[in-house]
Design a protein around this motif. Structure first.
Motif, PDB file in Angstrom:
ATOM      1  N   THR A  99      19.624 -14.857 -21.087  1.00 14.11           N
ATOM      2  CA  THR A  99      18.216 -14.538 -20.881  1.00 14.11           C
ATOM      3  C   THR A  99      17.553 -14.479 -22.248  1.00 14.11           C
ATOM      4  O   THR A  99      18.215 -14.695 -23.267  1.00 14.11           O
TER       5      THR A  99
ATOM      6  N   ARG B 186       7.562 -13.138 -17.629  1.00 16.54           N
ATOM      7  CA  ARG B 186       7.657 -13.058 -16.156  1.00 16.54           C
ATOM      8  C   ARG B 186       7.432 -11.657 -15.609  1.00 16.54           C
ATOM      9  O   ARG B 186       7.125 -11.501 -14.428  1.00 16.54           O
TER      10      ARG B 186
ATOM     11  N   CYS C 291      12.001   1.927  -4.007  1.00 13.82           N
ATOM     12  CA  CYS C 291      10.883   1.989  -4.967  1.00 13.82           C
ATOM     13  C   CYS C 291       9.631   2.640  -4.373  1.00 13.82           C
ATOM     14  O   CYS C 291       8.730   3.038  -5.114  1.00 13.82           O
TER      15      CYS C 291
ATOM     16  N   ARG D  35      21.519 -11.883 -14.164  1.00  9.77           N
ATOM     17  CA  ARG D  35      20.305 -11.799 -14.995  1.00  9.77           C
ATOM     18  C   ARG D  35      19.040 -11.665 -14.141  1.00  9.77           C
ATOM     19  O   ARG D  35      18.011 -11.205 -14.609  1.00  9.77           O
TER      20      ARG D  35
ATOM     21  N   ARG E 292      11.702 -13.910  -5.645  1.00 10.12           N
ATOM     22  CA  ARG E 292      10.499 -14.643  -5.253  1.00 10.12           C
ATOM     23  C   ARG E 292       9.950 -14.147  -3.918  1.00 10.12           C
ATOM     24  O   ARG E 292       8.748 -14.004  -3.734  1.00 10.12           O
TER      25      ARG E 292
ATOM     26  N   HIS F 183       3.320   1.434  -8.624  1.00 10.47           N
ATOM     27  CA  HIS F 183       4.747   1.287  -8.916  1.00 10.47           C
ATOM     28  C   HIS F 183       4.875   0.184  -9.966  1.00 10.47           C
ATOM     29  O   HIS F 183       4.174  -0.818  -9.923  1.00 10.47           O
TER      30      HIS F 183
ATOM     31  N   ASN G 141       6.473  -5.186 -11.891  1.00 10.78           N
ATOM     32  CA  ASN G 141       6.168  -6.445 -12.559  1.00 10.78           C
ATOM     33  C   ASN G 141       4.695  -6.431 -12.954  1.00 10.78           C
ATOM     34  O   ASN G 141       3.824  -6.176 -12.127  1.00 10.78           O
TER      35      ASN G 141
ATOM     36  N   ASN H  45      11.408  -1.183 -14.417  1.00 10.59           N
ATOM     37  CA  ASN H  45      11.247  -0.677 -13.051  1.00 10.59           C
ATOM     38  C   ASN H  45      12.215   0.496 -12.854  1.00 10.59           C
ATOM     39  O   ASN H  45      13.427   0.290 -12.781  1.00 10.59           O
TER      40      ASN H  45
HETATM   41  O1  UT7 Z   1      10.643  -2.609  -7.197  1.00 14.41           O
HETATM   42  C1  UT7 Z   1      10.907  -3.300  -6.010  1.00 14.41           C
HETATM   43  C2  UT7 Z   1      10.058  -4.456  -5.917  1.00 14.41           C
HETATM   44  N1  UT7 Z   1      10.568  -5.536  -6.731  1.00 14.41           N
HETATM   45  C3  UT7 Z   1       9.721  -6.433  -7.158  1.00 14.41           C
HETATM   46  O2  UT7 Z   1       8.542  -6.280  -6.977  1.00 14.41           O
HETATM   47  C4  UT7 Z   1      10.266  -7.676  -7.832  1.00 14.41           C
HETATM   48  C5  UT7 Z   1       9.435  -8.844  -7.395  1.00 14.41           C
HETATM   49  N2  UT7 Z   1       9.831 -10.089  -8.002  1.00 14.41           N
HETATM   50  C6  UT7 Z   1       9.605 -10.365  -9.317  1.00 14.41           C
HETATM   51  O3  UT7 Z   1       9.116  -9.532 -10.048  1.00 14.41           O
HETATM   52  C7  UT7 Z   1       9.907 -11.755  -9.798  1.00 14.41           C
HETATM   53  O4  UT7 Z   1      10.189 -12.588  -8.717  1.00 14.41           O
HETATM   54  C8  UT7 Z   1      11.089 -11.815 -10.815  1.00 14.41           C
HETATM   55  C9  UT7 Z   1      10.665 -11.182 -12.120  1.00 14.41           C
HETATM   56  C10 UT7 Z   1      12.292 -11.083 -10.235  1.00 14.41           C
HETATM   57  C11 UT7 Z   1      11.475 -13.260 -11.098  1.00 14.41           C
HETATM   58  O5  UT7 Z   1      10.357 -13.987 -11.580  1.00 14.41           O
HETATM   59  P1  UT7 Z   1       9.988 -15.386 -10.948  1.00 14.41           P
HETATM   60  O6  UT7 Z   1       8.841 -15.888 -11.714  1.00 14.41           O
HETATM   61  O7  UT7 Z   1       9.810 -15.190  -9.479  1.00 14.41           O
HETATM   62  O8  UT7 Z   1      11.257 -16.232 -11.289  1.00 14.41           O
HETATM   63  P2  UT7 Z   1      12.270 -16.961 -10.275  1.00 14.41           P
HETATM   64  O9  UT7 Z   1      13.109 -15.969  -9.574  1.00 14.41           O
HETATM   65  O10 UT7 Z   1      11.494 -17.948  -9.474  1.00 14.41           O
HETATM   66  O11 UT7 Z   1      13.182 -17.757 -11.310  1.00 14.41           O
HETATM   67  C12 UT7 Z   1      12.646 -18.773 -12.165  1.00 14.41           C
HETATM   68  C13 UT7 Z   1      13.772 -19.285 -13.052  1.00 14.41           C
HETATM   69  C14 UT7 Z   1      15.041 -19.593 -12.293  1.00 14.41           C
HETATM   70  O12 UT7 Z   1      15.612 -20.736 -12.880  1.00 14.41           O
HETATM   71  P3  UT7 Z   1      15.425 -22.191 -12.194  1.00 14.41           P
HETATM   72  O13 UT7 Z   1      16.019 -22.050 -10.823  1.00 14.41           O
HETATM   73  O14 UT7 Z   1      13.946 -22.430 -12.166  1.00 14.41           O
HETATM   74  O15 UT7 Z   1      16.187 -23.072 -13.120  1.00 14.41           O
HETATM   75  C15 UT7 Z   1      15.933 -18.428 -12.568  1.00 14.41           C
HETATM   76  O16 UT7 Z   1      17.298 -18.744 -12.510  1.00 14.41           O
HETATM   77  O17 UT7 Z   1      14.125 -18.271 -13.999  1.00 14.41           O
HETATM   78  C16 UT7 Z   1      15.530 -18.044 -13.962  1.00 14.41           C
HETATM   79  N3  UT7 Z   1      15.808 -16.668 -14.308  1.00 14.41           N
HETATM   80  C17 UT7 Z   1      15.953 -16.224 -15.562  1.00 14.41           C
HETATM   81  N4  UT7 Z   1      15.909 -16.865 -16.744  1.00 14.41           N
HETATM   82  C18 UT7 Z   1      16.081 -16.127 -17.841  1.00 14.41           C
HETATM   83  C19 UT7 Z   1      15.936 -15.601 -13.463  1.00 14.41           C
HETATM   84  N5  UT7 Z   1      16.158 -14.480 -14.164  1.00 14.41           N
HETATM   85  C20 UT7 Z   1      16.176 -14.841 -15.464  1.00 14.41           C
HETATM   86  C21 UT7 Z   1      16.347 -14.130 -16.656  1.00 14.41           C
HETATM   87  N6  UT7 Z   1      16.289 -14.813 -17.822  1.00 14.41           N
HETATM   88  N7  UT7 Z   1      16.566 -12.796 -16.684  1.00 14.41           N
END
Ligand code: UT7
Length: 329
Positions: A34, A42, A118, A157, A222, A256, A259, A286
């Motif tokens: 990461t 993000r 949460c 991650r 997502r 909360h 993000n 979080n």
């Molecule tokens: O408190 C309870 C409520 N929880 C939430 O509200 C969480 C809600 N979700 C989120 O905040 C976001 O969805 C995340 C922050 C968890 C993820 O952000 P995203 O913009 O939705 O990313 P994604 O899951 O669509 O992943 C995009 C890419 C993926 O790679 P590919 O498939 O595009 O190649 C992931 O594998 O980012 C990759 N990725 C990372 N890369 C670097 C996922 N985690 C990481 C990381 N570092 N830590």
């Protein structure tokens, strides 16, 4: 005891506690694939606090509670209800609340945990408010406390970078508004859950399903993000309508902290500038049920939250559960 419909629950003290150890994004990047850039862009998270070995949820909760009681000018013996929101209890049973009760030196009174992940603090606040409105409690300690680091898969991650440890607490006191035109206190609370979305965010273990194994957090980020935008918008609308308010009537949004993008989206929807939103996600990440009371603690301590202002709380978490509360501070 008979219901006292004219009674309101007023927040008379806030406290918080964050473990001493700070882990920056760069520290995580050293042990998993990461980067500081990805996490900051993000999520808005720059760092998180992580509990020391042996430092338990009840330890964090106790300090937050002591600070809240001190701020309220009350003693532990004045409390007649303790509600603690947590997803990371010290033990499967008894409730972490009773650990905190005895650590604080409180006498006997109802003390129990609430599990809504949460959304836990909003749930706990609503429960305590209802006890007070019904005349079943006069002084309630409401705590959100988590050691979420203990249920993370540090090789994933997609979740490991998102969470932190901490505790926050508020003291609620019954108050009769008398003839006040704009009585202070909790105005309304709004709770929801929909178990059909269990698989979006859960822990893959626990006493009844995997004896002997606690499990780790699994999340479809997502999907949760999509639900967060929809369900928080709906519950905030419900809360505004219930109070005859429009978005711009809100003095402070205290959301909360999962993000920064979700928080900014809610603020835009309400028509609120960044100067009316309390943000801690950058420094705390979080902290699940602890995030809102920690944010209240900060914003009250530095003088942002002022008596008479309208404060809107909202949260969503595993379950899925979600909710909101409107408080005249
Ligand atoms: O408190 C309870 C409520 N929880 C939430 O509200 C969480 C809600 N979700 C989120 O905040 C976001 O969805 C995340 C922050 C968890 C993820 O952000 P995203 O913009 O939705 O990313 P994604 O899951 O669509 O992943 C995009 C890419 C993926 O790679 P590919 O498939 O595009 O190649 C992931 O594998 O980012 C990759 N990725 C990372 N890369 C670097 C996922 N985690 C990481 C990381 N570092 N830590």
């Amino acid at each position: 005891m008979s219901a006292r419909r004219d009674v309101r629950s007023v927040v008379v003290g806030c406290g918080g506690y964050l473990p001493a150890r700070i882990v920056a994004n760069a520290d995580l990047a050293a042990s998993m694939e990461t980067s500081d850039e990805w996490i900051t862009e993000r999520t808005g998270i720059r760092q998180r606090h992580i509990a020391a070995d042996g430092e338990k949820t009840s330890d964090l909760a106790r300090v937050a509670a002591e600070r809240a009681l001190k701020a309220a000018g009350l003693a532990a013996a004045d409390v007649d209800l303790l509600v603690l929101a947590t997803t990371t209890p010290d033990e499967t049973f008894p409730a972490t609340a009773v650990r905190v009760q005895s650590a604080l030196g409180m006498g006997p009174c109802p003390a129990f945990d609430v599990q809504a992940v949460c959304s836990g603090f909003v749930y706990a606040l609503a429960i305590a408010d209802n006890f007070i409105r019904l005349g079943q409690a006069r002084t309630a300690l409401v705590i959100g406390a988590e050691t979420f680091s203990r249920i993370l898969d540090w090789k994933d991650r997609g979740t490991a970078v998102l969470f932190g440890d901490g505790a926050g607490a508020v003291v609620l006191r019954a108050a009769s508004p008398g003839g006040a035109a704009l009585p202070r206190g909790i105005l309304t609370t709004h709770l929801h859950a929909d178990g059909r979305f269990h698989d979006a965010l859960y822990v893959d273990g626990g006493p009844s399903s995997t004896p002997g194994r606690v499990g780790v957090v699994k999340m479809n980020g997502r999907e949760v993000f999509r639900h967060a935008v929809d369900k928080l918008s709906a519950v905030v609308e419900e809360a505004l309508t219930a109070n005859g308010l429009k978005g711009t009537d809100i003095d402070w949004l205290v959301p909360h902290q999962a993000n920064r993008r979700i928080i900014d989206g809610m603020a835009r929807k309400l028509g609120l500038g960044p100067d009316r939103v309390v943000i801690t996600v950058d420094r705390h990440a979080n902290t699940s049920a602890a995030s809102i009371p920690l944010a209240l603690w900060e914003a009250h301590a530095d003088g942002r939250l002022k008596p008479g202002q309208i404060v809107l709380l909202e949260a969503i978490g595993g379950g899925l559960t979600w909710g909101a509360a409107v408080i005249r501070w």
